[in-house]
Design a protein around this motif. Structure first.
Motif, short mmCIF file in Angstrom:
data_model
loop_
_atom_site.label_atom_id
_atom_site.label_comp_id
_atom_site.label_asym_id
_atom_site.label_seq_id
_atom_site.Cartn_x
_atom_site.Cartn_y
_atom_site.Cartn_z
N PRO A 160 -12.31 -3.14 -7.46
CA PRO A 160 -11.80 -2.23 -6.43
C PRO A 160 -12.61 -0.95 -6.38
CG PRO A 160 -9.97 -3.22 -7.61
CD PRO A 160 -11.22 -3.63 -8.34
N GLY A 161 -13.01 -0.55 -5.18
CA GLY A 161 -13.89 0.60 -5.03
C GLY A 161 -13.16 1.93 -5.03
N PRO A 162 -13.90 3.04 -5.08
CA PRO A 162 -13.29 4.37 -5.21
C PRO A 162 -12.42 4.78 -4.02
CG PRO A 162 -15.66 4.54 -4.82
CD PRO A 162 -15.37 3.10 -5.11
N ILE A 163 -12.83 4.44 -2.80
CA ILE A 163 -12.03 4.81 -1.63
C ILE A 163 -10.72 4.03 -1.63
CG2 ILE A 163 -11.93 4.88 0.88
CD1 ILE A 163 -13.86 6.88 -0.25
N THR A 164 -10.82 2.74 -1.92
CA THR A 164 -9.61 1.91 -1.98
C THR A 164 -8.66 2.43 -3.06
OG1 THR A 164 -10.89 -0.01 -1.27
CG2 THR A 164 -8.74 -0.43 -2.28
N LYS A 165 -9.19 2.76 -4.22
CA LYS A 165 -8.35 3.25 -5.32
C LYS A 165 -7.71 4.59 -4.99
CE LYS A 165 -9.98 2.56 -9.53
NZ LYS A 165 -10.94 2.49 -10.67
N LYS A 166 -8.45 5.45 -4.31
CA LYS A 166 -7.88 6.73 -3.90
C LYS A 166 -6.75 6.52 -2.92
CE LYS A 166 -8.99 11.22 -1.84
NZ LYS A 166 -10.07 12.11 -1.31
N LEU A 167 -6.96 5.61 -1.97
CA LEU A 167 -5.93 5.32 -0.98
C LEU A 167 -4.71 4.69 -1.64
CD1 LEU A 167 -5.29 5.52 2.00
CD2 LEU A 167 -6.41 3.31 2.33
N GLN A 168 -4.94 3.82 -2.61
CA GLN A 168 -3.83 3.25 -3.37
C GLN A 168 -3.00 4.34 -4.02
OE1 GLN A 168 -5.79 0.49 -6.07
NE2 GLN A 168 -4.83 -1.23 -5.03
N SER A 169 -3.69 5.28 -4.68
CA SER A 169 -2.99 6.37 -5.37
C SER A 169 -2.12 7.17 -4.40
CB SER A 169 -4.02 7.28 -6.05
OG SER A 169 -3.38 8.36 -6.70
N LEU A 170 -2.65 7.46 -3.23
CA LEU A 170 -1.89 8.19 -2.22
C LEU A 170 -0.69 7.38 -1.73
CD1 LEU A 170 -4.87 9.64 -0.15
CD2 LEU A 170 -3.36 10.93 -1.68
N PHE A 171 -0.90 6.09 -1.54
CA PHE A 171 0.18 5.24 -1.08
C PHE A 171 1.27 5.11 -2.15
CE2 PHE A 171 2.37 1.22 -0.30
CZ PHE A 171 2.67 1.33 1.05
N PHE A 172 0.86 4.95 -3.40
CA PHE A 172 1.84 4.84 -4.49
C PHE A 172 2.70 6.11 -4.56
CE2 PHE A 172 -1.29 1.94 -6.98
CZ PHE A 172 -1.06 0.92 -6.06
N ALA A 173 2.09 7.24 -4.35
CA ALA A 173 2.86 8.51 -4.34
C ALA A 173 3.85 8.51 -3.17
CB ALA A 173 1.90 9.69 -4.24
N GLU A 174 3.42 7.92 -2.06
CA GLU A 174 4.29 7.87 -0.86
C GLU A 174 5.54 7.06 -1.13
OE1 GLU A 174 4.58 9.11 3.26
OE2 GLU A 174 3.22 9.67 1.62
N ILE A 175 5.42 6.00 -1.92
CA ILE A 175 6.58 5.15 -2.21
C ILE A 175 7.27 5.53 -3.52
CG2 ILE A 175 5.60 3.22 -0.91
CD1 ILE A 175 4.85 1.90 -3.59
N GLY A 176 6.78 6.60 -4.15
CA GLY A 176 7.42 7.08 -5.36
C GLY A 176 7.10 6.30 -6.61
N ARG A 177 5.88 5.77 -6.68
CA ARG A 177 5.49 4.97 -7.86
C ARG A 177 4.26 5.56 -8.55
NH1 ARG A 177 8.91 0.43 -7.69
NH2 ARG A 177 10.61 1.25 -6.46
#
Length: 279
Positions: free
Chosen positions: A262-279
């Motif tokens: 998994p690349g850096p942009i994808t991982k950054k977006l994952q991190s932001l999304f996880f925060a959005e769902i409270g994880r």
């Protein structure tokens, strides 16, 4: 005993039934939504309901309850089934009537059903990434409608699984549209690119969340169609959906994407999304 929703009644599952001549069963004449539940709460529930009503309107069907009433019924169903992490599936069909291609009269009312299930987050896949195949997009030309007619999607998904992969990424004459059950994205030179929200794709709710996150966090995001060749030459590839969240694709059609991780942009977006769902 598991509870289900039939119209505006919450019943035990073994008490529920659908008429043999329901048009959803005989024609696929209806629309549906799947909403993710995190910590017992609907995630982007209003957005999913808005799309349900929009899909119904596009096929000239009226959902028989207000959005507020339907949301309340779904929340009650989630509570009664004690769903913490899971999903709720709902569908509305045009109702039950003698089989005829012509719509039934106004005396035939639409039928609403819904059920819940426990769904674990795909945590290992989100970390490691998954593989995808490429397949022809043989679906109809109104993919913006979330209809019950999913046979082409099923065939594409099954072919991916048969080849040991997670998803089929679809294309029309070399132009990538989306996945069999997801929206598809590439990253090239730090820019996220995905097909515009036209009649050729479903404007995913997770896709909409991703677009907002990119805007809020200055991540370049472009709605522009890309080709199969561009897909295969991308620095990063990922797909998104209600249940797969932001899912990295590390191999496409047997070809390694980027470094194979998994690349850096994808991982950054994952991190932001996880925060959005409270994880």
């Amino acid at each position: 005993m598991e509870k289900v929703l039939v119209n505006d009644q919450i019943l035990n599952r073994d008490e529920s039934k659908v008429d043999i001549e329901d048009r959803g069963y005989q024609f696929g004449d209806g629309v549906y939504e799947v909403i993710r539940v995190y910590s017992g709460q609907l995630f982007t529930g209003d957005e999913h309901l808005e799309r349900l009503y929009s899909s119904a309107e596009k096929i000239k069907m009226t959902v028989p309850y207000s959005k507020e009433t339907l949301r309340g019924l779904l929340e009650q169903l989630i509570k009664e089934n004690q769903i913490e992490d899971g999903s709720v599936y709902m569908q509305v069909t045009r109702g039950a009537s003698s089989r005829n291609h012509v719509f039934p009269g106004e005396n035939v009312l639409p039928v609403l059903t819904a059920n819940t299930k426990v769904v674990a987050r795909p945590e290992a896949a989100l970390v490691d990434g998954v593989e995808a195949i490429i397949a022809d997009d043989i679906r109809w030309l109104r993919c913006d409608i979330k209809s019950l007619n999913l046979l082409p999607n099923l065939l594409a998904k099954q072919e991916a699984v048969a080849q040991g992969c997670f998803e089929s990424i679809l294309h029309r004459d070399g132009t990538v549209t989306e996945g069999s059950a997801s929206n598809a994205y590439i990253v090239k030179d730090g820019v996220i690119q995905t097909h515009p929200a036209t009649n050729l794709i479903l404007n995913g709710i997770t896709r909409q969340v991703i677009a907002t996150l990119c805007k809020d966090h200055q991540i370049p995001f472009v709605e522009k169609a890309f080709t199969v060749d561009e897909l295969l030459a991308a620095d990063e590839v990922f797909v998104s959906s209600t249940t797969s969240e932001v899912m990295p694709i590390i191999r496409v059609a047997g070809k390694t994407v980027g470094t194979g991780k998994p690349g850096p942009i994808t991982k950054k977006l994952q991190s932001l999304f996880f925060a959005e769902i409270g994880r």
